[in-house]
Design a protein around this motif. Structure first.
Motif, PDB file in Angstrom:
ATOM      1  N   LEU A  76      12.229  47.436  -1.459  1.00 33.51           N
ATOM      2  CA  LEU A  76      10.938  47.986  -0.806  1.00 33.51           C
ATOM      3  C   LEU A  76      10.393  48.860  -1.830  1.00 33.51           C
ATOM      4  N   GLU A  77      10.935  48.483  -3.127  1.00 30.79           N
ATOM      5  CA  GLU A  77      10.439  49.463  -4.283  1.00 30.79           C
ATOM      6  C   GLU A  77       9.316  48.465  -4.958  1.00 30.79           C
ATOM      7  N   LEU A  78       8.385  49.163  -5.556  1.00 31.99           N
ATOM      8  CA  LEU A  78       7.288  48.568  -6.373  1.00 31.99           C
ATOM      9  C   LEU A  78       7.591  48.112  -7.703  1.00 31.99           C
ATOM     10  N   PHE A  79       7.385  47.000  -8.029  1.00 34.35           N
ATOM     11  CA  PHE A  79       7.721  46.687  -9.546  1.00 34.35           C
ATOM     12  C   PHE A  79       6.583  45.620 -10.057  1.00 34.35           C
ATOM     13  N   GLY A  80       6.635  45.784 -11.285  1.00 33.19           N
ATOM     14  CA  GLY A  80       5.630  44.801 -12.055  1.00 33.19           C
ATOM     15  C   GLY A  80       6.063  43.123 -12.225  1.00 33.19           C
ATOM     16  N   PHE A  81       5.691  42.612 -11.872  1.00 38.85           N
ATOM     17  CA  PHE A  81       6.172  40.939 -12.009  1.00 38.85           C
ATOM     18  C   PHE A  81       5.422  40.410 -13.244  1.00 38.85           C
ATOM     19  N   PRO A  82       5.995  40.156 -14.471  1.00 37.85           N
ATOM     20  CA  PRO A  82       5.454  39.755 -15.416  1.00 37.85           C
ATOM     21  C   PRO A  82       4.944  38.165 -15.250  1.00 37.85           C
ATOM     22  N   VAL A  83       3.644  37.690 -15.573  1.00 40.40           N
ATOM     23  CA  VAL A  83       3.520  36.426 -15.510  1.00 40.40           C
ATOM     24  C   VAL A  83       2.822  35.957 -16.748  1.00 40.40           C
ATOM     25  N   VAL A  84       3.520  34.926 -17.374  1.00 38.43           N
ATOM     26  CA  VAL A  84       2.783  34.349 -18.738  1.00 38.43           C
ATOM     27  C   VAL A  84       2.566  32.936 -18.589  1.00 38.43           C
ATOM     28  N   ILE A  85       1.286  32.458 -18.623  1.00 40.80           N
ATOM     29  CA  ILE A  85       0.931  31.031 -18.337  1.00 40.80           C
ATOM     30  C   ILE A  85       0.502  30.631 -19.624  1.00 40.80           C
ATOM     31  N   ARG A  86       0.937  29.599 -20.001  1.00 41.97           N
ATOM     32  CA  ARG A  86       0.322  28.780 -21.135  1.00 41.97           C
ATOM     33  C   ARG A  86       0.248  27.350 -20.654  1.00 41.97           C
ATOM     34  N   GLN A  87      -0.949  26.737 -20.643  1.00 39.48           N
ATOM     35  CA  GLN A  87      -0.985  25.184 -19.823  1.00 39.48           C
ATOM     36  C   GLN A  87      -2.428  24.801 -20.438  1.00 39.48           C
ATOM     37  N   ARG A  88      -1.938  23.431 -20.564  1.00 40.09           N
ATOM     38  CA  ARG A  88      -3.247  22.463 -21.112  1.00 40.09           C
ATOM     39  C   ARG A  88      -3.457  21.635 -19.858  1.00 40.09           C
ATOM     40  N   LEU A  89      -4.884  21.897 -19.368  1.00 39.40           N
ATOM     41  CA  LEU A  89      -5.506  21.432 -18.534  1.00 39.40           C
ATOM     42  C   LEU A  89      -6.264  19.888 -18.931  1.00 39.40           C
ATOM     43  N   GLY A  90      -6.145  18.790 -18.510  1.00 39.44           N
ATOM     44  CA  GLY A  90      -6.835  17.849 -18.903  1.00 39.44           C
ATOM     45  C   GLY A  90      -8.053  17.650 -17.999  1.00 39.44           C
ATOM     46  N   LEU A  91      -9.428  17.652 -18.491  1.00 40.85           N
ATOM     47  CA  LEU A  91     -10.547  17.751 -17.602  1.00 40.85           C
ATOM     48  C   LEU A  91     -10.841  16.297 -17.151  1.00 40.85           C
ATOM     49  N   ILE A  92     -10.869  16.180 -15.960  1.00 40.83           N
ATOM     50  CA  ILE A  92     -11.375  14.844 -15.328  1.00 40.83           C
ATOM     51  C   ILE A  92     -11.991  14.945 -14.188  1.00 40.83           C
ATOM     52  N   THR A  93     -13.058  13.867 -13.862  1.00 44.67           N
ATOM     53  CA  THR A  93     -14.303  13.841 -12.715  1.00 44.67           C
ATOM     54  C   THR A  93     -13.604  13.285 -11.635  1.00 44.67           C
ATOM     55  N   ARG A  94     -12.682  12.273 -11.789  1.00 46.17           N
ATOM     56  CA  ARG A  94     -12.242  11.916 -10.504  1.00 46.17           C
ATOM     57  C   ARG A  94     -10.745  11.807 -10.417  1.00 46.17           C
ATOM     58  N   GLU A  95     -10.097  11.946  -9.082  1.00 45.56           N
ATOM     59  CA  GLU A  95      -8.663  11.869  -8.962  1.00 45.56           C
ATOM     60  C   GLU A  95      -8.148  10.790  -9.609  1.00 45.56           C
ATOM     61  N   ALA A  96      -8.693   9.644  -9.720  1.00 44.73           N
ATOM     62  CA  ALA A  96      -8.150   8.441 -10.126  1.00 44.73           C
ATOM     63  C   ALA A  96      -7.794   8.589 -11.662  1.00 44.73           C
ATOM     64  N   ASP A  97      -8.409   9.388 -12.291  1.00 46.11           N
ATOM     65  CA  ASP A  97      -8.336   9.698 -13.442  1.00 46.11           C
ATOM     66  C   ASP A  97      -7.028  10.462 -14.197  1.00 46.11           C
ATOM     67  N   GLU A  98      -6.362  10.945 -13.081  1.00 44.72           N
ATOM     68  CA  GLU A  98      -5.302  11.761 -13.335  1.00 44.72           C
ATOM     69  C   GLU A  98      -4.025  11.042 -14.196  1.00 44.72           C
ATOM     70  N   ALA A  99      -3.881   9.539 -13.599  1.00 46.81           N
ATOM     71  CA  ALA A  99      -2.979   8.909 -14.229  1.00 46.81           C
ATOM     72  C   ALA A  99      -3.259   8.583 -15.685  1.00 46.81           C
ATOM     73  N   SER A 100      -4.183   8.485 -16.230  1.00 46.79           N
ATOM     74  CA  SER A 100      -4.402   8.444 -17.542  1.00 46.79           C
ATOM     75  C   SER A 100      -4.170   9.518 -18.522  1.00 46.79           C
ATOM     76  N   LEU A 101      -3.917  10.879 -18.026  1.00 46.26           N
ATOM     77  CA  LEU A 101      -3.650  11.897 -18.738  1.00 46.26           C
ATOM     78  C   LEU A 101      -2.338  11.863 -19.555  1.00 46.26           C
ATOM     79  N   PRO A 102      -2.370  12.354 -20.853  1.00 40.54           N
ATOM     80  CA  PRO A 102      -1.000  11.961 -21.515  1.00 40.54           C
ATOM     81  C   PRO A 102      -0.039  13.308 -20.804  1.00 40.54           C
ATOM     82  N   GLU A 103       1.396  12.854 -21.312  1.00 43.37           N
ATOM     83  CA  GLU A 103       2.268  13.843 -20.679  1.00 43.37           C
ATOM     84  C   GLU A 103       1.943  15.084 -21.214  1.00 43.37           C
ATOM     85  N   GLY A 104       2.302  16.017 -20.514  1.00 41.32           N
ATOM     86  CA  GLY A 104       2.197  17.520 -20.715  1.00 41.32           C
ATOM     87  C   GLY A 104       0.638  18.190 -20.294  1.00 41.32           C
TER      88      GLY A 104
END
Length: 161
Positions: A76-104
């Protein structure tokens, strides 16, 4: 929000211009995340980089560094949880385009108008980074095996009081 990180931007124009934004967002501005935090202090440091890769895939490189104030569920003590996010987001206009994104690449669905709200995007990523059960590093685990009550016989049924 910082002056270099707009509240709304056009993702398609940002890709065309190969724009980069740096700034910070106060954790207190993230209402959905706030219910999981113990206190609202602190900022998330953000870098957004828009570009197109060699395969002509439009993407957003997202970097987030934050320390989330959480309460340990063991101590029940307070602590700082470190978050480090590095992400490459492929910009798509339709959900069907998700399959065409490269790995990663992770998909990011963006409308034809290109409207993208950095605060909402960052808040979503921080919510996904939250641990299911926050535990302070170094806190001792609770022993999962409980000894049988030495005073009661194992084959006797419990007596009502």
């Amino acid at each position: 929000m910082s002056v270099t990180l707009p509240s709304l931007l056009d993702a398609w124009r940002m890709v065309s211009a190969r724009r980069r934004f740096e700034g910070s967002l106060p954790l207190s501005a993230m209402g959905r995340l706030g219910g999981s935090l113990h206190g609202q202090g602190g900022d998330a440091r953000i870098v957004l980089e828009f570009d197109t890769d060699a395969l002509k895939v439009k993407y957003l490189e997202l970097s987030i560094d934050a320390e989330l104030p959480l309460q340990c569920q063991r101590t029940l003590e307070l602590f700082g949880f470190p978050v480090v996010i590095r992400q490459r987001l492929g910009l798509i206009t339709r959900e069907a385009d998700e399959a065409s994104l490269p790995e990663g690449y992770e998909p990011l669905l963006v409308g034809e108008d290109g409207a993208l709200r950095p605060l909402e995007l960052v808040e979503d990523e921080l919510i996904l980074a939250l641990p299911v059960i926050p535990t302070k590093p170094g806190s001792e685990a609770v022993d999962a095996e409980w000894p049988a009550d030495a005073g009661a016989a194992e084959d006797e049924p419990p007596q009502p009081h």
